[in-house]
Design a protein around this motif. Sequence first.
Motif, PDB file in Angstrom:
ATOM      1  N   MET B   1      35.447  33.952  -9.913  1.00 32.31           N
ATOM      2  CA  MET B   1      35.135  32.854  -8.827  1.00 32.31           C
ATOM      3  C   MET B   1      34.761  33.596  -7.712  1.00 32.31           C
ATOM      4  O   MET B   1      34.957  35.026  -7.767  1.00 32.31           O
ATOM      5  N   LYS B   2      33.969  33.146  -7.140  1.00 31.10           N
ATOM      6  CA  LYS B   2      32.702  33.521  -6.285  1.00 31.10           C
ATOM      7  C   LYS B   2      33.698  33.184  -5.318  1.00 31.10           C
ATOM      8  O   LYS B   2      34.358  32.781  -4.667  1.00 31.10           O
ATOM      9  N   THR B   3      33.223  34.269  -3.903  1.00 32.60           N
ATOM     10  CA  THR B   3      33.887  34.988  -2.696  1.00 32.60           C
ATOM     11  C   THR B   3      32.572  34.272  -1.766  1.00 32.60           C
ATOM     12  O   THR B   3      31.450  33.989  -2.008  1.00 32.60           O
ATOM     13  N   PHE B   4      33.017  33.369  -0.256  1.00 28.75           N
ATOM     14  CA  PHE B   4      32.894  32.871   0.522  1.00 28.75           C
ATOM     15  C   PHE B   4      32.649  34.116   1.413  1.00 28.75           C
ATOM     16  O   PHE B   4      33.661  34.322   2.284  1.00 28.75           O
ATOM     17  N   GLU B   5      31.926  34.083   2.164  1.00 30.38           N
ATOM     18  CA  GLU B   5      31.872  34.766   3.516  1.00 30.38           C
ATOM     19  C   GLU B   5      32.038  33.811   4.325  1.00 30.38           C
ATOM     20  O   GLU B   5      31.483  32.668   4.931  1.00 30.38           O
ATOM     21  N   VAL B   6      33.416  33.743   5.686  1.00 26.04           N
ATOM     22  CA  VAL B   6      33.732  33.084   6.403  1.00 26.04           C
ATOM     23  C   VAL B   6      33.255  33.429   8.132  1.00 26.04           C
ATOM     24  O   VAL B   6      33.562  34.083   8.004  1.00 26.04           O
ATOM     25  N   GLN B   7      32.357  32.928   8.630  1.00 28.57           N
ATOM     26  CA  GLN B   7      31.124  32.944   9.530  1.00 28.57           C
ATOM     27  C   GLN B   7      32.176  33.004  10.759  1.00 28.57           C
ATOM     28  O   GLN B   7      31.984  34.128  11.793  1.00 28.57           O
ATOM     29  N   ASN B   8      32.712  32.377  10.933  1.00 31.94           N
ATOM     30  CA  ASN B   8      34.113  32.104  12.008  1.00 31.94           C
ATOM     31  C   ASN B   8      34.782  30.816  11.288  1.00 31.94           C
ATOM     32  O   ASN B   8      34.662  29.982  10.747  1.00 31.94           O
ATOM     33  N   VAL B   9      35.639  30.767  12.701  1.00 34.35           N
ATOM     34  CA  VAL B   9      36.703  29.014  12.244  1.00 34.35           C
ATOM     35  C   VAL B   9      36.517  28.003  13.524  1.00 34.35           C
ATOM     36  O   VAL B   9      36.950  28.507  14.723  1.00 34.35           O
TER      37      VAL B   9
END
Lengths: 298, 318
Positions: B1-9
């Motif tokens: 499963m690919k991971t996604f970087e959370v830039q901000n909320v």
Amino acid sequence: MNFKVHKTLNQSFIAAIMADIQQLHHLATQVRRDILRMVHGAKSGHPGGSLGCADFVTALYAEVMDHQPSFNMDGVGEDVFFLSNGHISPVFYSVLARTGYFPVSELASFRKLNSRLQGHPATHEHLPGVRIATGSLGQGVSVAVGAALAKKMNGDTKHVYVLMGDGEIQEGQNWEAFMFAAHNKVDNLIVTIDYNGQQIDGSTQQIMGLGSDIEAKLKAFGWEVMHMDGHQMESILDTLSKAKSASGKGKPIFIIMKTEMGYPVDFMMGSHKWHGVAPNDAELEKALSQLTTPLADY
Amino acid sequence: MKTFEVQNVKDTRSGFGAGLHELGKQNPNVVALCADLTGSLKMDAFQKDFPERFVQVGIAEANMIGMAAGLTIGGKIPFTGTFANFSTGRVYDQIRQSVAYSGKNVKICASHAGVTLGEDGATHQILEDIGMMKMLPGMTVINPCDYNQTKAATIAIAKHNGPVYLRFGRPAVPNFTPENQEFEIGKAVLLNEGKDVTILATGHLVWKAIEAGHLLAAQGIDAEIINIHTIKPLDAQAILESVRKTKCVVTAEEHQRNGGLGDSVAQLLSMSFPAPLEMVAVNDSFGESGTPDELMKKYGLDTTDIVKAVEAVIKRKN
């Protein structure tokens, strides 16, 4: 034809105006013949209000508005008109055809399958002259206010005209639009109400009284209010000329147009009965016999 | 499963506000109308920098839709802004007649959609709007998933000639899609390739689908996750291609089952490639007051609900 009201008129000018008015009368009478024949041909439609507004819509398109029958949807640089009470489409279609928007022969397709002349005006079939669908009541003034705002944003000095029904004013959205237009000084907008006192179920006074003083209501909302006789061509031209002169002064303009539903067909006048009923063969013949004009039927 | 970087909320409505402001700079025909919710819709920046093209209509949504239709006559591209409830149900006939049937180039931009509106309760939490809007012929329906995508979608719809319903929300959610992405209307975005199940998610549920994908991976389930930001026109090709591989589907959305993304996918599959389908959606119920997280949990719209739906749909294969 290019009618202007002047305070001092010479004799030849008066003669020219009278000839103009005579021509407008002929055209309005032919429009009334078209209305009756269209509704009869479709065996449905709304003849009463259409007949009552024939003089006004004829005057607008044949005399008052600066408009291009070649038709451009955006209407930039020309006057535009919206029919809010879309059920009187027969008068709109006849006047559009008779002022060059599409062939008059097409009037025979009114309310028929595959026609551009839908029961209520629509843009969907691309009929030249129609800029918005109307029929579900109470929406035309809002659309016109938007179009008037667009003209202001574009630096376009032309006018936006709307015709609405008097029963239609019971729809609340109109009052939202009335508030907005006054608050925002939408003063390139001229709304005319067909004040015939009738709606489908009966008189407006019986169904939902508009109040004894519609003028006071609109004035209280911040509008400039005028009156005209919708069956006197001189009154229509004079009032519309005054309305144009009153535009650009910070207030939207509301014209209370007194008409008689079914005018001038004797057995159709003075009642709501002919709001949404088609004449049969005998009734059509009788009505047409009261409407003679040198122009030709479609 | 690919991971996604959370830039901000960030909230998706702020993405709309940023996109609209960008459009103000790019296109002089873009006009914004708002019904007394300028702050909530994040339309302040546009109002401040382009006051001549900002129209405050007051609490009068019917008039706003009609005026937007009128503004197109004159070449303007009007963006209307109010809550999703007042953008749709309250003005359905105005949209139907003056915008959709009339074929007007109006962008109906709707914030605070779904239960994540939170404490205001069910009067304001519309869960029927996608259904109402997608039923209108010619209407495009878009529900982006995060700030960046909402900004990109806002900019993209100005270039599309025709009526659009753009749906977004109130809460701050993980912002993980690329900044300055190209948004292609009607083109599904494949987020993670997988072979065991297809998860089709829209709006706030896209991030929850990614979270579910990690939980499923831990169980050895390989989920294909697709972001369906455009519900109409639906990317049938992308969906069918995926389902032909995985043989089962879970849809996830913050909307009623009736009329939502799941309903559109069910129609597509039953006609083109019948396969087991489970829907993560609100099941014929109104919402209520509460925090967004509490409500997502109570109404079955959480990460664990997607996981359960996947487990159930996989059992139904064969």
